[in-house]
Motif scaffolding. Structure first.
Motif, PDB file in Angstrom:
ATOM      1  N   UNK A 251      30.525   0.213 -97.100  1.00 45.11           N
ATOM      2  CA  UNK A 251      31.962   0.397 -96.892  1.00 45.11           C
ATOM      3  C   UNK A 251      32.782  -0.495 -97.816  1.00 45.11           C
ATOM      4  N   UNK A 252      33.885   0.074 -98.314  1.00 45.93           N
ATOM      5  CA  UNK A 252      34.839  -0.656 -99.154  1.00 45.93           C
ATOM      6  C   UNK A 252      36.214  -0.499 -98.511  1.00 45.93           C
TER       7      UNK A 252
ATOM      8  N   UNK B  16      37.012   0.935-114.328  1.00 46.91           N
ATOM      9  CA  UNK B  16      35.593   0.647-114.570  1.00 46.91           C
ATOM     10  C   UNK B  16      35.014  -0.215-113.442  1.00 46.91           C
ATOM     11  N   UNK B  17      35.824  -1.138-112.919  1.00 45.20           N
ATOM     12  CA  UNK B  17      35.347  -2.009-111.839  1.00 45.20           C
ATOM     13  C   UNK B  17      35.125  -1.211-110.564  1.00 45.20           C
ATOM     14  N   UNK B  18      35.999  -0.232-110.318  1.00 43.01           N
ATOM     15  CA  UNK B  18      35.831   0.631-109.133  1.00 43.01           C
ATOM     16  C   UNK B  18      34.514   1.391-109.245  1.00 43.01           C
TER      17      UNK B  18
ATOM     18  N   UNK C  96      31.788   4.718 -97.659  1.00 40.19           N
ATOM     19  CA  UNK C  96      33.147   5.067 -97.252  1.00 40.19           C
ATOM     20  C   UNK C  96      34.142   4.099 -97.870  1.00 40.19           C
ATOM     21  N   UNK C  97      35.275   4.644 -98.329  1.00 39.11           N
ATOM     22  CA  UNK C  97      36.385   3.839 -98.832  1.00 39.11           C
ATOM     23  C   UNK C  97      37.539   4.027 -97.856  1.00 39.11           C
TER      24      UNK C  97
ATOM     25  N   UNK D  16      32.791  -4.849 -99.283  1.00 35.74           N
ATOM     26  CA  UNK D  16      33.716  -5.406-100.270  1.00 35.74           C
ATOM     27  C   UNK D  16      35.102  -4.832-100.012  1.00 35.74           C
ATOM     28  N   UNK D  17      36.077  -5.314-100.780  1.00 32.76           N
ATOM     29  CA  UNK D  17      37.415  -4.727-100.708  1.00 32.76           C
ATOM     30  C   UNK D  17      38.002  -4.639-102.112  1.00 32.76           C
ATOM     31  N   UNK D  18      38.959  -3.740-102.278  1.00 36.17           N
ATOM     32  CA  UNK D  18      39.636  -3.562-103.559  1.00 36.17           C
ATOM     33  C   UNK D  18      41.136  -3.533-103.305  1.00 36.17           C
TER      34      UNK D  18
END
Length: 476
Positions: free
Chosen positions: A76-77, A108-110, A49-50, A98-100
């Motif tokens: 989960x992000x 690309x990192x996502x 889940x984001x 993690x978090x963004x």
């Protein structure tokens, strides 16, 4: 096919992620609010889940808790803006992987993060953590607090944010700082450590920012400061509370703008340095006491990590002892009685003190015995009480101070009950002795808490340095 849930109130974010992940072959479910989430929850199937941390009708942290309760294995992000990074860190503490930060600059990192989380059924990073722990000589042990601390440190290490480490003297703040650097994307760049309490104000400023030739007496040539040397790397500012007010102002400016000037130079230079600061002093309390700038603290503690004292992780002491014996290549063994003393001791100097005690015992025992008994431990440890968490001397059972007071009371009672003549001067002398002994005990405690800084200890006790020296039985 893996199921991915997107919870975000911004249509552009939902549609972008839906398109990106559908193209990758994932099944995507979209959700725009807390209300939508709770309505969908009974029918959901979620592998990842984001979650946006801020929704119009709900907190992303609350949804995270509900999701982890319903799907414990779900990865989960948290999605966040820079202003809510601290909330994202709280989400990681609650179990987010993690978090963004939005907007997503590196697609690309996502993609890589999502693939990494879905491809590893076990907690990602465990092998890396164990590798770094072994490399640096850190001991995780059985303490759940230490395991959680290192997991959190590993997760935030790859983020370009400043970290504040708090912990008592000798608890290993420097090793944790190195762990964060080694786990970060800056690992191949310099890691520079500066002890702010070991240098005068002028020397610290020169150490941090550098100086030009002739800038002051003794400046025979230009010199780079650590902000230049640690460019693209990490700068560890130990005992940050000891920096003067003027130095704190300059640090704040550099952290905010990434710009600085060498002493005696007009040229403005730039640095891309990650700050890891540490203090054995509670900086929030120092702010309240006007000893530390609040705006600087805000910049430093984007993430705050607190190392538990050794007395709160006693279960790790046998493992730590074994580690230090291995470091010194010693085959000696501590007897059960000696180990019990080690387990019961209060460890005011934490792991550093334990290391020194083991080294001392090895020095005295090597070549004489193979089993170290209590006689090879410092004398103070054989009669040391276990300190309670609050460390208040007047509440510690069996402390030297309580012992003295007990003996004093017995002496006064004997004088009271004596049928012989009792000189009032003798009674008053004993009262004076108690006053001095109590004063000395509290001053000694203040000296330990301020790392031997007499001026700071005197200020804490609200006495003059002359009185402090008197209570320590020193000549004024």
């Amino acid at each position: 096919m893996k199921d991915i849930l997107i919870i975000d109130d911004e249509p552009e974010i939902r549609h972008f992620l839906s398109y990106l992940l559908t193209q990758k072959g994932y099944h995507v479910t979209l959700c725009k609010s807390g209300r939508d989430f709770y309505q969908m929850l009974p029918e959901l199937s979620v592998d990842l889940a984001m979650i946006d941390v801020k929704l119009p009708d709900a907190s992303g942290l609350d949804l995270l808790k509900q999701l982890k309760q319903a799907f414990p294995a779900c990865k989960t992000i948290i999605m966040t803006g820079y202003s809510t990074v601290k909330t994202a860190i709280e989400a990681i503490k609650l179990g987010a992987n993690d978090y963004m930060e939005k907007p997503f600059d590196q697609i690309e990192e996502v993609e890589a993060l999502i693939e990494h989380l879905l491809d590893y059924p076990e907690a990602p990073g465990d092998a890396d953590i164990q590798h770094l722990v072994g490399k640096l000589g850190l001991i995780i042990g059985e303490s759940e607090d230490m395991r959680h601390l290192l997991t959190l440190a590993y997760k935030i290490a790859r983020k370009n944010i400043n970290v504040l480490i708090e912990g008592e003297t000798g608890s290993g703040k420097d090793l944790l700082a190195q762990f964060i650097h080694q786990a970060s994307r800056r690992a191949d760049s310099p890691f520079i450590a500066v002890n702010c309490g070991a240098l005068s104000e002028s020397l610290l400023e020169s150490e941090l920012f550098g100086h030009e030739k002739g800038a002051f007496t003794g400046a025979v040539k230009s010199r780079k400061g650590v902000f230049e040397i640690a460019h693209n790397g990490s700068l560890f500012l130990d005992e940050i509370a000891e920096a003067s007010s003027a130095t704190q102002v300059k640090l704040l400016r550099t952290i905010e703008t990434g710009e600085f000037r060498r002493i005696g130079d007009e040229e403005l230079r730039r640095t891309n340095t990650r700050i890891i600061a540490a203090s054995h002093v509670n900086l929030s309390r120092a702010v309240e006491e006007n000893r530390f700038r609040e705006d600087l603290l805000y910049r430093l503690e984007v993430v705050k990590l607190t190392i538990p004292p050794l007395r709160n992780r006693r279960e790790d002491i046998p493992l730590l002892v074994k580690h230090f014996l291995n470091v010194h290549q010693s085959s000696l063994i501590f007897s059960d009685e000696a180990m019990k003393i080690l387990m019961d001791y209060s460890w005011p100097g934490n792991i550093r003190e334990l290391s020194n005690v083991v080294k001392r015992a090895i020095t005295f025992a090597e070549g004489e015995v193979s089993l170290m008994t209590p006689s090879y431990l410092p004398e103070k440890m054989n009669n040391s009480p276990i300190l309670l968490e609050n460390q208040q001397l007047d509440q510690i059972k069996g402390s030297p101070l309580e012992s003295y007071i007990d003996n004093w009371k017995k002496g006064i009672v004997q004088l009271w009950e004596s049928e012989n003549e009792t000189a009032l001067d003798e009674v008053l002398l004993r009262v004076k002795e108690l006053e001095v002994e109590v004063g000395r005990a509290f001053v000694t405690k203040a000296m330990k808490e301020t790392m031997g800084n007499r001026k700071a200890a005197a200020e804490r006790m609200k006495i003059s340095t002359r009185q402090l020296r008197y209570l320590l039985s020193e000549k004024s």
